[in-house]
Design a protein around this motif. Structure first.
Motif, PDB file in Angstrom:
ATOM      1  N   GLY A 166      -9.083   4.406  16.362  1.00 23.83           N
ATOM      2  CA  GLY A 166      -8.484   5.841  15.575  1.00 23.83           C
ATOM      3  C   GLY A 166      -7.891   4.887  14.957  1.00 23.83           C
ATOM      4  O   GLY A 166      -7.447   3.453  14.762  1.00 23.83           O
ATOM      5  N   TYR A 167      -7.126   5.371  13.862  1.00 23.78           N
ATOM      6  CA  TYR A 167      -6.851   4.413  12.516  1.00 23.78           C
ATOM      7  C   TYR A 167      -6.233   5.132  11.427  1.00 23.78           C
ATOM      8  O   TYR A 167      -6.634   6.554  11.991  1.00 23.78           O
ATOM      9  CB  TYR A 167      -8.453   3.898  11.061  1.00 23.78           C
ATOM     10  N   LEU A 168      -4.603   4.046  10.349  1.00 22.85           N
ATOM     11  CA  LEU A 168      -4.422   4.690  10.315  1.00 22.85           C
ATOM     12  C   LEU A 168      -5.046   4.523   8.629  1.00 22.85           C
ATOM     13  O   LEU A 168      -5.189   3.133   8.444  1.00 22.85           O
ATOM     14  CB  LEU A 168      -2.880   4.513   9.991  1.00 22.85           C
ATOM     15  N   ARG A 177      -5.573  -0.585  12.449  1.00 22.41           N
ATOM     16  CA  ARG A 177      -5.758   0.192  13.969  1.00 22.41           C
ATOM     17  C   ARG A 177      -4.700   0.902  14.014  1.00 22.41           C
ATOM     18  O   ARG A 177      -3.508   0.936  14.032  1.00 22.41           O
ATOM     19  CB  ARG A 177      -6.395  -1.074  14.616  1.00 22.41           C
ATOM     20  N   ASP A 178      -4.547   2.116  14.511  1.00 21.32           N
ATOM     21  CA  ASP A 178      -3.723   3.429  14.813  1.00 21.32           C
ATOM     22  C   ASP A 178      -2.885   2.971  16.279  1.00 21.32           C
ATOM     23  O   ASP A 178      -3.105   2.590  17.335  1.00 21.32           O
ATOM     24  CB  ASP A 178      -3.893   4.289  15.681  1.00 21.32           C
ATOM     25  N   ASP A 182       4.135   6.966  13.491  1.00 23.57           N
ATOM     26  CA  ASP A 182       3.455   7.476  11.942  1.00 23.57           C
ATOM     27  C   ASP A 182       4.235   6.255  10.221  1.00 23.57           C
ATOM     28  O   ASP A 182       6.178   6.172  10.607  1.00 23.57           O
ATOM     29  CB  ASP A 182       4.542   8.662  11.684  1.00 23.57           C
ATOM     30  N   ARG A 189      -4.734   9.950   9.442  1.00 17.76           N
ATOM     31  CA  ARG A 189      -5.538  10.134  10.717  1.00 17.76           C
ATOM     32  C   ARG A 189      -7.437  10.300  10.883  1.00 17.76           C
ATOM     33  O   ARG A 189      -7.464  11.133  10.739  1.00 17.76           O
ATOM     34  CB  ARG A 189      -4.679  10.331  12.095  1.00 17.76           C
TER      35      ARG A 189
END
Length: 243
Positions: A166-168, A177-178, A182, A189
């Protein structure tokens, strides 16, 4: 006698036109080698004017003009044809193309890639099955051509995007990369698989088109503010194209 600042037979698109004085038009045009600028089309509103039926939006044109000031003077205009006239929601989408080009580019700043992106989008709008994919492709390619967006093949550390991670995403920055927290400010996301599909220009999945719409809204809002378009009605019509 030659005219100062004379430029002959340049590819162009008309982005905006408005009445000027009694019989003329003031037009904003986009060209590959001279960028976006304003010119006056003298007598263009007269019933028998040669250019009356030529200066059409969303149609490839060949223009010649003269003058070196902020406003040039149109000399000749030719319609190149080959693109069906836009109508209905396709026409609304065309206005959106113009709105973004006008807001994101500066006058007299030539960027041939931006012209190519616009030309491809206009031609695609006339025939595309997925208007959403056409708009997302235009938004991203235009931002990349103008230096406002980068690649989605790698993250901010230069590492290849992992389809399973997952990525921001944040405006003006590459994906990261998440890590599960927050960050400050607006963010989004997205799974790496969607970023890779967007990078590959593969909008065949509805999920990718929706992910791209959210991502491009984030990037455009960062550049233009909360209300980037001229009218709320146009914004609603464009946002309604989710698939």
């Amino acid at each position: 006698m030659s005219q100062p600042g004379r430029v002959d037979r340049q590819q162009a698109y008309l982005l905006h036109a408005q009445p000027y004085r009694e019989t003329s038009l003031l037009v904003e045009v986009l060209t590959p080698q001279h960028g976006r600028f304003t010119m006056v089309a003298r007598g263009a509103r007269r019933p028998r004017a040669d250019v009356r039926g030529v200066l059409l939006p969303f149609q490839p044109l060949t223009l010649s003009w003269f003058g070196k000031g902020e406003v040039r003077t149109l000399h000749t205009a030719e319609w190149n044809g080959g693109v069906p006239q836009l109508a209905g929601i396709r026409l609304v989408c065309g206005f959106y193309l113009n709105e973004l080009m006008l807001k994101l580019t500066a006058r007299d700043d030539a960027e041939p890639r931006a012209f190519t992106v616009y030309d491809q989008a206009v031609r695609a709008l006339a025939v595309a099955d997925s208007l959403s994919a056409t708009l997302r492709r235009y938004e991203l390619r235009l931002l990349q051509a103008l230096g406002y967006a980068g690649s989605f093949a790698c993250d901010q550390h230069g590492e290849v995007i992992d389809a399973a991670a997952g990525y921001l995403c944040r405006g003006g920055a590459l994906a990261e990369r998440d890590a599960g927290f927050d960050p400050a400010g607006p963010f989004l996301r997205l799974p790496g698989s969607e970023l890779l599909a967007i990078e590959a220009d593969n909008y065949s999945a509805i999920s990718t088109r929706r992910a791209a719409r959210s991502l491009l809204r984030l990037l455009l809002t960062d550049l233009l503010g909360e209300e980037p378009l001229a009218s709320r009605e146009l914004l609603q019509a464009i946002n309604a194209i989710a698939d």
